[in-house]
Design a protein around this motif. Structure first.
Motif, PDB file in Angstrom:
ATOM      1  N   TRP A   5    -124.175-111.602   2.014  1.00 27.21           N
ATOM      2  CA  TRP A   5    -125.214-110.747   1.447  1.00 27.21           C
ATOM      3  C   TRP A   5    -125.581-111.230   0.053  1.00 27.21           C
ATOM      4  CZ3 TRP A   5    -127.544-106.363   3.595  1.00 27.21           C
ATOM      5  CH2 TRP A   5    -127.037-105.948   4.826  1.00 27.21           C
ATOM      6  N   THR A   6    -126.883-111.234  -0.242  1.00 29.91           N
ATOM      7  CA  THR A   6    -127.345-111.595  -1.577  1.00 29.91           C
ATOM      8  C   THR A   6    -128.459-110.648  -2.022  1.00 29.91           C
ATOM      9  OG1 THR A   6    -128.990-113.162  -0.735  1.00 29.91           O
ATOM     10  CG2 THR A   6    -126.812-114.056  -1.292  1.00 29.91           C
ATOM     11  N   ILE A   7    -128.624-110.556  -3.306  1.00 29.87           N
ATOM     12  CA  ILE A   7    -129.775-109.890  -3.906  1.00 29.87           C
ATOM     13  C   ILE A   7    -130.670-111.010  -4.417  1.00 29.87           C
ATOM     14  CG2 ILE A   7    -130.585-108.412  -5.781  1.00 29.87           C
ATOM     15  CD1 ILE A   7    -129.156-106.859  -3.563  1.00 29.87           C
ATOM     16  N   ILE A  24    -135.641-100.285 -10.124  1.00 36.81           N
ATOM     17  CA  ILE A  24    -136.338 -99.378  -9.212  1.00 36.81           C
ATOM     18  C   ILE A  24    -136.469 -99.953  -7.804  1.00 36.81           C
ATOM     19  CG2 ILE A  24    -137.606 -98.180 -11.021  1.00 36.81           C
ATOM     20  CD1 ILE A  24    -140.048 -99.938 -10.287  1.00 36.81           C
ATOM     21  N   GLN A  25    -136.278-101.276  -7.659  1.00 38.77           N
ATOM     22  CA  GLN A  25    -136.387-101.902  -6.338  1.00 38.77           C
ATOM     23  C   GLN A  25    -135.679-103.244  -6.364  1.00 38.77           C
ATOM     24  OE1 GLN A  25    -140.345-103.118  -4.954  1.00 38.77           O
ATOM     25  NE2 GLN A  25    -139.954-101.996  -3.062  1.00 38.77           N
ATOM     26  N   CYS A  26    -135.184-103.656  -5.206  1.00 43.73           N
ATOM     27  CA  CYS A  26    -134.574-104.983  -5.094  1.00 43.73           C
ATOM     28  C   CYS A  26    -134.913-105.592  -3.743  1.00 43.73           C
ATOM     29  CB  CYS A  26    -133.061-104.918  -5.281  1.00 43.73           C
ATOM     30  SG  CYS A  26    -132.179-104.259  -3.859  1.00 43.73           S
ATOM     31  N   GLY A  27    -134.774-106.877  -3.685  1.00 47.19           N
ATOM     32  CA  GLY A  27    -134.904-107.613  -2.430  1.00 47.19           C
ATOM     33  C   GLY A  27    -133.525-108.104  -2.027  1.00 47.19           C
ATOM     34  N   TRP A  28    -133.100-107.757  -0.805  1.00 45.50           N
ATOM     35  CA  TRP A  28    -131.772-108.143  -0.329  1.00 45.50           C
ATOM     36  C   TRP A  28    -131.896-109.071   0.874  1.00 45.50           C
ATOM     37  CZ3 TRP A  28    -131.109-106.934   4.711  1.00 45.50           C
ATOM     38  CH2 TRP A  28    -131.845-105.878   5.230  1.00 45.50           C
ATOM     39  N   ARG A  29    -130.830-109.783   1.167  1.00 45.81           N
ATOM     40  CA  ARG A  29    -130.809-110.712   2.301  1.00 45.81           C
ATOM     41  C   ARG A  29    -129.399-110.767   2.867  1.00 45.81           C
ATOM     42  NH1 ARG A  29    -134.361-114.533   3.602  1.00 45.81           N
ATOM     43  NH2 ARG A  29    -135.419-114.215   1.608  1.00 45.81           N
ATOM     44  N   TYR A  42    -133.829-109.891   5.981  1.00 45.18           N
ATOM     45  CA  TYR A  42    -134.097-109.538   4.595  1.00 45.18           C
ATOM     46  C   TYR A  42    -134.910-108.258   4.542  1.00 45.18           C
ATOM     47  CZ  TYR A  42    -138.679-111.529   5.559  1.00 45.18           C
ATOM     48  OH  TYR A  42    -139.905-111.784   6.099  1.00 45.18           O
ATOM     49  N   GLY A  43    -134.902-107.641   3.381  1.00 38.88           N
ATOM     50  CA  GLY A  43    -135.660-106.419   3.200  1.00 38.88           C
ATOM     51  C   GLY A  43    -135.675-106.013   1.749  1.00 38.88           C
ATOM     52  N   THR A  44    -136.242-104.845   1.492  1.00 38.70           N
ATOM     53  CA  THR A  44    -136.277-104.301   0.150  1.00 38.70           C
ATOM     54  C   THR A  44    -135.639-102.925   0.149  1.00 38.70           C
ATOM     55  OG1 THR A  44    -138.451-103.287   0.441  1.00 38.70           O
ATOM     56  CG2 THR A  44    -138.398-105.539  -0.418  1.00 38.70           C
ATOM     57  N   TYR A  60    -128.817-103.173 -17.673  1.00 40.55           N
ATOM     58  CA  TYR A  60    -129.272-104.248 -16.786  1.00 40.55           C
ATOM     59  C   TYR A  60    -128.377-105.479 -16.893  1.00 40.55           C
ATOM     60  CZ  TYR A  60    -132.430-107.515 -14.464  1.00 40.55           C
ATOM     61  OH  TYR A  60    -132.961-108.437 -13.605  1.00 40.55           O
ATOM     62  N   THR A  61    -128.006-105.834 -18.095  1.00 40.37           N
ATOM     63  CA  THR A  61    -127.210-107.046 -18.309  1.00 40.37           C
ATOM     64  C   THR A  61    -125.787-106.918 -17.773  1.00 40.37           C
ATOM     65  OG1 THR A  61    -126.639-106.278 -20.530  1.00 40.37           O
ATOM     66  CG2 THR A  61    -128.547-107.772 -20.323  1.00 40.37           C
ATOM     67  N   GLU A  62    -125.369-105.698 -17.435  1.00 39.20           N
ATOM     68  CA  GLU A  62    -124.021-105.487 -16.907  1.00 39.20           C
ATOM     69  C   GLU A  62    -123.992-105.294 -15.394  1.00 39.20           C
ATOM     70  OE1 GLU A  62    -122.023-102.380 -19.072  1.00 39.20           O
ATOM     71  OE2 GLU A  62    -122.708-103.166 -21.009  1.00 39.20           O
ATOM     72  N   LEU A  63    -125.162-105.351 -14.754  1.00 38.84           N
ATOM     73  CA  LEU A  63    -125.204-105.200 -13.300  1.00 38.84           C
ATOM     74  C   LEU A  63    -124.566-106.405 -12.623  1.00 38.84           C
ATOM     75  CD1 LEU A  63    -128.853-103.909 -12.805  1.00 38.84           C
ATOM     76  CD2 LEU A  63    -126.738-102.570 -12.806  1.00 38.84           C
ATOM     77  N   THR A  64    -123.971-106.169 -11.468  1.00 42.12           N
ATOM     78  CA  THR A  64    -123.445-107.248 -10.637  1.00 42.12           C
ATOM     79  C   THR A  64    -124.110-107.176  -9.272  1.00 42.12           C
ATOM     80  OG1 THR A  64    -121.631-105.951  -9.696  1.00 42.12           O
ATOM     81  CG2 THR A  64    -121.193-107.105 -11.796  1.00 42.12           C
ATOM     82  N   GLN A  65    -124.078-108.285  -8.581  1.00 42.97           N
ATOM     83  CA  GLN A  65    -124.650-108.316  -7.236  1.00 42.97           C
ATOM     84  C   GLN A  65    -123.941-107.311  -6.334  1.00 42.97           C
ATOM     85  OE1 GLN A  65    -126.465-111.767  -4.975  1.00 42.97           O
ATOM     86  NE2 GLN A  65    -124.326-111.894  -4.323  1.00 42.97           N
ATOM     87  N   ASP A  66    -122.614-107.242  -6.416  1.00 42.88           N
ATOM     88  CA  ASP A  66    -121.869-106.284  -5.586  1.00 42.88           C
ATOM     89  C   ASP A  66    -122.276-104.846  -5.883  1.00 42.88           C
ATOM     90  OD1 ASP A  66    -120.496-108.273  -4.244  1.00 42.88           O
ATOM     91  OD2 ASP A  66    -118.735-108.165  -5.550  1.00 42.88           O
ATOM     92  N   MET A  67    -122.547-104.546  -7.138  1.00 48.11           N
ATOM     93  CA  MET A  67    -122.960-103.195  -7.525  1.00 48.11           C
ATOM     94  C   MET A  67    -124.309-102.851  -6.883  1.00 48.11           C
ATOM     95  SD  MET A  67    -123.608-101.760 -11.401  1.00 48.11           S
ATOM     96  CE  MET A  67    -121.954-102.241 -11.918  1.00 48.11           C
ATOM     97  N   VAL A  68    -125.261-103.773  -6.979  1.00 49.56           N
ATOM     98  CA  VAL A  68    -126.594-103.512  -6.435  1.00 49.56           C
ATOM     99  C   VAL A  68    -126.542-103.452  -4.908  1.00 49.56           C
ATOM    100  CG1 VAL A  68    -128.986-104.328  -6.316  1.00 49.56           C
ATOM    101  CG2 VAL A  68    -127.710-104.507  -8.471  1.00 49.56           C
ATOM    102  N   LEU A  69    -125.727-104.294  -4.283  1.00 48.74           N
ATOM    103  CA  LEU A  69    -125.579-104.211  -2.829  1.00 48.74           C
ATOM    104  C   LEU A  69    -125.011-102.861  -2.414  1.00 48.74           C
ATOM    105  CD1 LEU A  69    -124.298-107.805  -1.990  1.00 48.74           C
ATOM    106  CD2 LEU A  69    -126.435-106.742  -1.186  1.00 48.74           C
TER     107      LEU A  69
END
Length: 120
Positions: A5-7, A24-29, A42-44, A60-69
């Motif tokens: 999984w990726t953002i 407010i939105q992200c694109g994931w895969r 993939y999707g949003t 924002y600077t402290e976000l991680t990919q795992d957090m957003v997933l």
């Protein structure tokens, strides 16, 4: 196959907003590979501006990919179904459930027969 999984991107509020740079939105895969076969879904995903359980926003600077997933999965992106979809795409590449044969009314050209000529 192990799904990966990726953002791919994040959309935020402007830096002048309160809180600044709120996602407010992200694109994931979700990608999968099995030998020479690969597939991807993939999707949003959209998010509302709500603080975490402590009433805080993560900068924002402290976000991680795992957090957003984890936000994506918590917002309704079906993790298991998406991974199953990727696995099925790969299985369909290995063992196609359908084929596309030539049309039955088209006739392949028959090569011309070589004529034998006698030497005199």
């Amino acid at each position: 196959m192990t799904p990966i999984w990726t953002i791919d991107w994040l959309k935020t509020t402007p830096t002048t907003a309160t809180p600044p740079e709120y996602v407010i939105q992200c694109g994931w895969r979700c990608n999968g590979t099995d030998g020479a076969y690969s597939a991807s879904v993939y999707g949003t995903c959209s998010f509302t501006q709500e603080p975490d359980e402590n009433g805080d926003f993560t900068p924002y600077t402290e976000l991680t990919q795992d957090m957003v997933l984890s936000w994506c999965w918590g917002s309704g992106v079906p993790k298991e179904a998406t991974e199953a979809n990727v696995a099925q795409q790969i299985e369909n590449q290995k063992n196609p459930p359908f084929i596309q044969p030539p049309l039955p009314w088209t006739v392949a050209p028959v090569p011309a027969a070589k004529s034998a000529t006698a030497k005199k």
